[in-house]
Design a protein around this motif. Structure first.
Motif, PDB file in Angstrom:
ATOM      1  N   SER A 181     -23.170  25.953 -19.900  1.00 39.39           N
ATOM      2  CA  SER A 181     -22.580  26.905 -18.954  1.00 39.39           C
ATOM      3  C   SER A 181     -23.310  28.249 -19.052  1.00 39.39           C
ATOM      4  O   SER A 181     -23.902  28.580 -20.071  1.00 39.39           O
ATOM      5  CB  SER A 181     -21.087  27.090 -19.235  1.00 39.39           C
ATOM      6  OG  SER A 181     -20.892  27.662 -20.502  1.00 39.39           O
ATOM      7  N   GLU A 182     -23.242  29.005 -17.974  1.00 39.87           N
ATOM      8  CA  GLU A 182     -23.895  30.314 -17.942  1.00 39.87           C
ATOM      9  C   GLU A 182     -22.933  31.446 -18.259  1.00 39.87           C
ATOM     10  O   GLU A 182     -23.330  32.462 -18.813  1.00 39.87           O
ATOM     11  CB  GLU A 182     -24.518  30.549 -16.566  1.00 39.87           C
ATOM     12  CG  GLU A 182     -25.658  29.601 -16.262  1.00 39.87           C
ATOM     13  CD  GLU A 182     -26.262  29.859 -14.896  1.00 39.87           C
ATOM     14  OE1 GLU A 182     -26.089  30.963 -14.360  1.00 39.87           O
ATOM     15  OE2 GLU A 182     -26.919  28.935 -14.379  1.00 39.87           O
ATOM     16  N   ARG A 183     -21.661  31.289 -17.866  1.00 43.01           N
ATOM     17  CA  ARG A 183     -20.669  32.355 -18.058  1.00 43.01           C
ATOM     18  C   ARG A 183     -19.349  31.765 -18.580  1.00 43.01           C
ATOM     19  O   ARG A 183     -18.327  31.832 -17.910  1.00 43.01           O
ATOM     20  CB  ARG A 183     -20.431  33.088 -16.733  1.00 43.01           C
ATOM     21  CG  ARG A 183     -21.654  33.827 -16.214  1.00 43.01           C
ATOM     22  CD  ARG A 183     -21.443  34.386 -14.819  1.00 43.01           C
ATOM     23  NE  ARG A 183     -20.893  33.439 -13.852  1.00 43.01           N
ATOM     24  CZ  ARG A 183     -21.596  32.482 -13.224  1.00 43.01           C
ATOM     25  NH1 ARG A 183     -22.876  32.342 -13.471  1.00 43.01           N
ATOM     26  NH2 ARG A 183     -21.019  31.685 -12.362  1.00 43.01           N
TER      27      ARG A 183
ATOM     28  N   ALA B 102     -15.932  31.343 -20.970  1.00 46.07           N
ATOM     29  CA  ALA B 102     -14.931  32.200 -21.617  1.00 46.07           C
ATOM     30  C   ALA B 102     -13.899  31.285 -22.260  1.00 46.07           C
ATOM     31  O   ALA B 102     -13.705  30.149 -21.825  1.00 46.07           O
ATOM     32  CB  ALA B 102     -14.263  33.117 -20.592  1.00 46.07           C
TER      33      ALA B 102
ATOM     34  N   ILE C 289     -19.437  33.020 -27.433  1.00 45.65           N
ATOM     35  CA  ILE C 289     -18.637  33.039 -26.204  1.00 45.65           C
ATOM     36  C   ILE C 289     -17.589  34.143 -26.319  1.00 45.65           C
ATOM     37  O   ILE C 289     -16.978  34.310 -27.373  1.00 45.65           O
ATOM     38  CB  ILE C 289     -17.933  31.677 -25.984  1.00 45.65           C
ATOM     39  CG1 ILE C 289     -18.974  30.583 -25.749  1.00 45.65           C
ATOM     40  CG2 ILE C 289     -16.958  31.741 -24.819  1.00 45.65           C
ATOM     41  CD1 ILE C 289     -18.376  29.201 -25.619  1.00 45.65           C
TER      42      ILE C 289
ATOM     43  N   ALA D  23     -13.670  38.520 -15.991  1.00 48.69           N
ATOM     44  CA  ALA D  23     -14.406  37.448 -16.670  1.00 48.69           C
ATOM     45  C   ALA D  23     -13.979  36.078 -16.151  1.00 48.69           C
ATOM     46  O   ALA D  23     -14.819  35.217 -15.881  1.00 48.69           O
ATOM     47  CB  ALA D  23     -14.189  37.530 -18.176  1.00 48.69           C
TER      48      ALA D  23
ATOM     49  N   GLU E 295     -15.325  35.299 -12.701  1.00 49.84           N
ATOM     50  CA  GLU E 295     -16.768  35.044 -12.657  1.00 49.84           C
ATOM     51  C   GLU E 295     -17.205  33.866 -13.528  1.00 49.84           C
ATOM     52  O   GLU E 295     -18.339  33.407 -13.418  1.00 49.84           O
ATOM     53  CB  GLU E 295     -17.525  36.300 -13.100  1.00 49.84           C
ATOM     54  CG  GLU E 295     -17.311  37.495 -12.194  1.00 49.84           C
ATOM     55  CD  GLU E 295     -17.878  37.280 -10.801  1.00 49.84           C
ATOM     56  OE1 GLU E 295     -18.946  36.653 -10.681  1.00 49.84           O
ATOM     57  OE2 GLU E 295     -17.218  37.726  -9.834  1.00 49.84           O
ATOM     58  N   ALA E 296     -16.321  33.381 -14.410  1.00 49.49           N
ATOM     59  CA  ALA E 296     -16.712  32.329 -15.360  1.00 49.49           C
ATOM     60  C   ALA E 296     -16.997  31.013 -14.651  1.00 49.49           C
ATOM     61  O   ALA E 296     -16.340  30.667 -13.668  1.00 49.49           O
ATOM     62  CB  ALA E 296     -15.601  32.123 -16.386  1.00 49.49           C
ATOM     63  N   ASP E 297     -17.983  30.294 -15.159  1.00 48.48           N
ATOM     64  CA  ASP E 297     -18.217  28.952 -14.645  1.00 48.48           C
ATOM     65  C   ASP E 297     -17.459  27.917 -15.474  1.00 48.48           C
ATOM     66  O   ASP E 297     -17.251  26.794 -15.024  1.00 48.48           O
ATOM     67  CB  ASP E 297     -19.705  28.626 -14.556  1.00 48.48           C
ATOM     68  CG  ASP E 297     -20.457  28.759 -15.865  1.00 48.48           C
ATOM     69  OD1 ASP E 297     -19.926  29.346 -16.829  1.00 48.48           O
ATOM     70  OD2 ASP E 297     -21.607  28.283 -15.925  1.00 48.48           O
TER      71      ASP E 297
END
Length: 132
Positions: free
Chosen positions: A50-52, A54, A79, A106, A109-111
């Protein structure tokens, strides 16, 4: 199974002469449950790629005594961590993985958002993809 006990009941004082106190060693599972290894591998792949990502930790992380593993996961994968309920004290403020005032942004925007030890009532506007 999910069981929620309201704080006013959980924190209420009880007269010890009326309390039912379980025998030591008989009130809690003596072993930790282990997830399906295939599912754990799939989750690990998703998190690593994953890029983003949380993570949201809830009360049950502390209650189930999984705090050391929870901290190791945050730090090992680098993370950002967000905390609710009894998990709020897992990391001290200032720790590079402790975030609190950016959760809404967050999560928007999280993936990938990993929710651990938290009610499945989908907190903070998070919904499974099929319900959006």
């Amino acid at each position: 199974m999910y069981l929620e006990i309201p704080r006013d009941i959980l924190d209420r004082e009880v007269d010890l002469t009326k309390a039912v106190i379980p025998k030591p060693g008989f009130y809690r599972a003596s072993t930790k449950s282990i997830g399906d290894p295939n599912d754990i591998e799939k989750l690990a792949d998703i998190l690593v790629n994953s890029e983003r990502p949380a993570i949201l930790y809830g009360q049950q992380v502390w209650t189930a005594r999984g705090h050391e593993e929870a901290i190791a996961l945050l730090r090992g994968l680098d993370i950002p961590g967000y905390f609710n309920g009894g998990s709020r004290g897992l990391l001290p403020p200032g720790d590079p993985h402790h975030f609190d005032r950016t959760r809404g942004n967050a999560f928007a925007e999280a993936d990938v958002i990993l929710i651990v030890g938290y009610s499945v009532r989908f907190p903070h506007g998070i919904r499974p993809a099929h319900q959006q």
